[in-house]
Enzyme design. Structure first.
Site, PDB file in Angstrom:
ATOM      1  N   ASP A   1     -15.311 -37.928   8.250  1.00 59.58           N
ATOM      2  CA  ASP A   1     -15.809 -36.858   8.063  1.00 59.58           C
ATOM      3  C   ASP A   1     -15.342 -35.522   9.470  1.00 59.58           C
ATOM      4  OD1 ASP A   1     -16.921 -34.878   6.450  1.00 59.58           O
ATOM      5  OD2 ASP A   1     -18.892 -35.809   6.549  1.00 59.58           O
TER       6      ASP A   1
ATOM      7  N   GLU B   1     -11.636 -31.670  10.514  1.00 59.83           N
ATOM      8  CA  GLU B   1     -10.331 -30.575  10.243  1.00 59.83           C
ATOM      9  C   GLU B   1      -9.902 -30.251  11.255  1.00 59.83           C
ATOM     10  OE1 GLU B   1     -13.291 -30.811   7.230  1.00 59.83           O
ATOM     11  OE2 GLU B   1     -13.933 -30.653   8.994  1.00 59.83           O
TER      12      GLU B   1
ATOM     13  N   ASP C   1     -18.088 -30.556  -0.026  1.00 57.93           N
ATOM     14  CA  ASP C   1     -19.687 -30.518   0.073  1.00 57.93           C
ATOM     15  C   ASP C   1     -20.043 -29.558  -1.268  1.00 57.93           C
ATOM     16  OD1 ASP C   1     -19.938 -32.325   2.601  1.00 57.93           O
ATOM     17  OD2 ASP C   1     -20.003 -29.769   4.128  1.00 57.93           O
TER      18      ASP C   1
END
Length: 899
Positions: A495, A498, A571
């Site tokens: 997670d 990015e 999300d």
């Protein structure tokens, strides 16, 4: 930064004002390209420079403005693919070329080069495809059967900024004169040539601006798809100035729907489809990228306006696609199809096929930020058994760690993690824990100390370790581009990769941070998460000494991420609009090579009402990755917490998922070996049916099932489009049937999800559902046979041990094919290489569309044994049901229906 260590980090660091993200107008390379291209600068190909090499044609291109040569190379690639690369001929230093994504064993096809006046014609061996290279202005037309399919630079938008020596290093005025006109000092502040400001952040560019761009015109095409990830429609929309699709991986908490801003992942790959042809453009660039799209509709021109015999000329529609990237080179693959199936194979030949997932990962996953402790995990696990709801995987978010230090356990909350894992193992279930790329700055933390000592962190421009703020506070970030505590039921979730950097520019890493090989982060930003997932998958394989398939879920991704695991849509919010948008988002991922994808069931943020939660479970049950997840500070939402009525509905949805696992697992095998998506937009299965091209509220699961999730509250009737005028569709619950090529109104109640089986298909199922996939390995199979108007059907079943690589290395698998023809259902081997000892039997067969009651049904085994089979026939629904059979799934046999 020292103060950041002491500051409390909370979910509010993610829940930010969207104004901290750039729109196109705030992106300097976009402004520069738009400004310069308005001046109509043209490039010319120098035909005298053409050099025919073993695997490519090489030539120079020169700009009227800069007079600095570029070098272009055209390659013919196996499977009807062309590749175009454009780079500086003599760059100041090497420009970044994306490694590790493209198959290293791409076969090349020698191109035949012939000259025409002012042009070259490049032809492959078969001669079906030709590249017409025009010299002045430079343009390439891809021609198939004398028709232009695609043109490159027909709008003159080729753009290439040359690397420059920093001003302070320029010793003479002569150096200044080599500065290209398109990177002059005029309007330097606005154009962000050497420094680009955004809010309080300043991005320093050591060698000045380095962006590239190129246009592509798609002739006769007006339906485009791909370039995930955006919370947008499946069919790409026309863009206006300042409204381009952005490919820039960002942590956007509660992203907006119907927005072209970049979110967690980027696949710079676009498909165009029309009746009779599908093509693809794969723009291999890992820096920030913008894509503009403009469709010119078909028009008719009147050539002679007078009289009844007025001559008219029809001009085909055309869609122009303009790619712009901040850095790197131009490296583009042209996939020529012609069918959707061909395109999928061509793209996977370049970037790899979907990894074959372990079977457990296709079951249901239960996740929350966060399950509090071992007792909480134990209670939730027991709750599934108590309510007779199957599930396979328990997930733990960041709170399971000690002070957000990954690869550790909180000693109070999870005092005995091995015991907890053994409990799950006893239930034949798995555990997934989170691992983010940021590592807490703490000399006493072993992972940090070892990574720092070995130089494994991304560096700052000044040469020290880059430090930013994330969940643990002050953190360093692992550099996964550098080549250089669990049990075997534990798997990994990547997670925040990015990468997410709280309080960084756009909540991410500054672009002048430095990676292994002295590459700036700007060059490879979009591939950072790809590298973490790759490293994690390879680590899990090494843990098992190469024997076990890994499972890794990643939020960030790039082209080729399919080789390493699954992704999800990030999300999302517990609102109906997010359930609705999840379908086109997953379809876009699916056609872009990433078959193993899903959306958080129920919505990650907020508290879903019971009806929304039920509808989301029903949709998720028929999508590739199936996980319920919720953020902290939301109400608990385990499936049994909304009252018995809703528990029963969710139970039915999850159990239907487990019933369908043989079909799903077989679809993943098809994705793995032949690149066909698991979840398919209708246009993929019906490529000549114009009505399917814009459909995004329903989809095909494989080629046999059409699924139309209910995505509106309090629905009592929905419109379902059934494609194919020569198709028949059977309702999978009522067995009612409809002719295709029309929209039908289907009554729905809260226990209904409209699913239709396509006539002519056979769907394998499990007849009993266990607590998890591990309990179902030897449970019997059933076959749902839906007859076509000709009384025929076909389907497949793939079977292996569900967890190891023995299917690959030792041919330990079964691949069976089922045919129903001339009133006989046969089971035959589909791949003679495969051998796998299975105790499973087919005990149940349901035949839909049998218009006449049989007089008898007999089974015929391969040893010649013939036995009568008991059956029931329903004239009202035209269904034949066979129960209590005992036909070995791995043996050849026939079932004969005599009418």
């Amino acid at each position: 930064m020292e103060a950041a260590e002491k500051e409390e980090i909370s979910v509010e660091d993610e829940a930010v004002d969207k104004t901290i993200f750039k729109d196109c107008g705030k992106i300097a390379f976009y402004r520069r390209q738009k400004q310069q291209l308005a001046k109509n600068t043209t490039y010319q190909a120098l035909l005298g420079s053409v050099d025919t090499e073993q695997d490519s044609i090489r030539f120079q291109i020169i700009s009227e403005t800069t007079k600095i040569p570029l070098v272009a190379e055209v390659y013919g690639i196996d499977k009807d693919i062309f590749r175009l690369k454009i780079n500086e001929e003599t760059p100041l230093k090497p420009r970044y070329e994306v490694p590790d994504v493209v198959n290293s064993k791409l076969g090349t096809v020698r191109l035949v080069c012939s000259e025409d006046t002012g042009s070259l014609i490049l032809t492959d061996r078969k001669g079906d495809l030709k590249c017409h290279l025009s010299a002045n202005p430079f343009k390439i037309d891809l021609v198939s059967k004398n028709e232009a399919v695609l043109s490159i630079n027909s709008l003159g938008q080729l753009y290439f900024e040359h690397l420059q020596i920093p001003h302070k290093q320029r010793a003479t005025k002569g150096n200044e004169q080599n500065t290209p006109a398109d990177t002059s000092q005029e309007n330097q502040e606005d154009l962000g040539l050497w420094e680009e400001k955004f809010g309080k952040f300043v991005d320093v560019k050591a060698n000045g601006p380095s962006s590239v761009g190129l246009d592509f015109s798609l002739h006769g095409f007006e339906h485009l798809y791909g370039i995930p990830q955006h919370a947008e429609s499946h069919q790409l929309k026309n863009t206006r100035d300042g409204d381009a699709y952005r490919l820039y991986n960002l942590d956007v908490y509660g992203y907006q729907v119907h927005d072209k801003m970049g979110i967690y992942g980027s696949v710079p790959y676009l498909l165009a489809h029309k009746q009779g042809r599908t093509v693809g453009i794969f723009w291999l660039n890992a820096s920030e990228t913008l894509v503009e799209i403009n469709t010119e509709p078909a028009v008719e021109y009147t050539l002679t306006p007078m009289g009844p015999a007025a001559a008219k000329q029809k001009v085909r529609c055309r869609t122009d696609v303009h790619w712009m990237s901040e850095s790197g080179i131009i490296d583009v693959f042209l996939l020529t199809g012609p069918t959707p199936a061909d395109i999928f194979k061509q793209y996977s030949y370049i970037t790899g096929t979907q990894a074959m997932p372990p079977l457990f990962s296709l079951g249901y996953h239960q996740c929350r930020w966060n399950y509090e402790d071992e007792q909480d995990v134990k209670a939730v696990d027991a709750g599934f058994d108590e309510h007779d709801i199957p599930y396979d995987v328990m997930w733990l978010d960041i709170e399971h760690t000690e002070d957000k230090k990954y690869f550790t356990w909180d000693k109070k909350r999870f005092a005995n993690p091995k015991r907890m894992q053994e409990l799950l193992r006893s239930k034949r279930r798995k555990l997934v824990v989170i691992s983010d790329p940021h590592i807490k700055v703490d000399p006493d933390y072993t992972v940090y100390a070892q990574a720092k000592e070995r130089g494994f962190f991304v560096k700052s421009p000044e040469g020290g370790d880059f430090e930013g703020v994330c969940w643990p506070g002050l953190s360093s970030y692992l550099d996964f581009t550098n080549p250089k505590g669990s049990t075997d039921i534990l798997f990994i979730w990547n997670d925040m990769n990015e990468p997410s950097v709280f309080r960084g520019p756009e909540l991410t890493m500054q672009k002048d941070a430095v990676h292994y090989g002295d590459w700036e982060h700007r060059e490879l930003h979009n591939i950072y998460g790809f590298y973490q997932q790759m490293a994690t998958a390879e680590g899990l394989i090494q843990r098992s000494k190469g024997k076990e398939r890994p499972f890794v879920l990643s939020r960030s991704f790039f082209a080729g991420s399919q080789k390493y695991g699954a992704v999800w849509t990030g999300d999302n919010i517990a609102e109906w609009s997010y359930l609705k948008i999840s379908i086109p988002m997953l379809l876009t991922l699916s056609v872009s090579g990433i078959a193993f994808c899903g959306a958080d069931v129920g919505g990650f943020i907020g508290n879903p009402e019971a009806e929304l939660l039920v509808r989301w479970y029903q949709a998720g049950a028929y999508q590739p990755f199936f996980r319920g997840h919720a953020t902290m500070n939301t109400k608990r939402r385990e499936p049994w917490l909304f009252g018995e009525e809703y528990t029963q509905l969710i139970r039915e949805a999850i159990r239907e998922r487990y019933t369908l696992l043989p079909y799903l697992y077989s679809l993943f095998y098809q994705a793995h070996v032949s690149s066909q998506p698991v979840m398919r937009p209708l246009w993929v299965e019906f490529p000549d049916d114009l009505e399917t091209f814009a459909v995004e509220d329903e989809y095909m699961l494989g080629s046999a099932l059409l699924v139309h999730p209910v995505t509106e509250p309090q629905s009592s009737i929905i419109d379902v489009f059934l494609p194919g005028s020569d198709e028949i569709w059977y309702n999978s619950k009522t067995f009612a049937y409809w002719k295709g090529g029309c929209t039908v109104k289907i009554p729905v109640t809260l226990d209904t999800i409209p699913v239709f089986q396509r006539a002519g298909s056979v769907v394998p199922i499990k007849t009993t559902v266990g607590k998890s996939t591990g309990w179902m390995a030897d449970s019997p199979y059933g076959l749902r046979v839906a007859l076509s108007t000709q009384g025929s059907a076909v389907g497949e079943l793939y079977l292996d041990d569900g967890h190891s690589f023995q299917y690959l290395h030792q041919n330990q698998f079964l691949h069976r094919k089922f045919f129903f023809c001339s009133s006989v259902l046969t089971n035959r081997c589909a791949d003679e290489k495969g051998h796998y000892p299975s105790r499973c039997i087919v005990e149940q067969i349901l035949v839909l569309g049998l218009r006449k009651k049989p007089s008898s049904v007999t089974t015929h085994s391969s040893d010649g044994k013939v036995q009568p089979a008991a059956f029931t026939y329903c004239a009202k629904t035209s269904t034949l049901s066979l129960e209590k059979l005992s036909l070995s799934v791995g043996d050849d046999w026939d079932v004969c229906v005599s009418c």
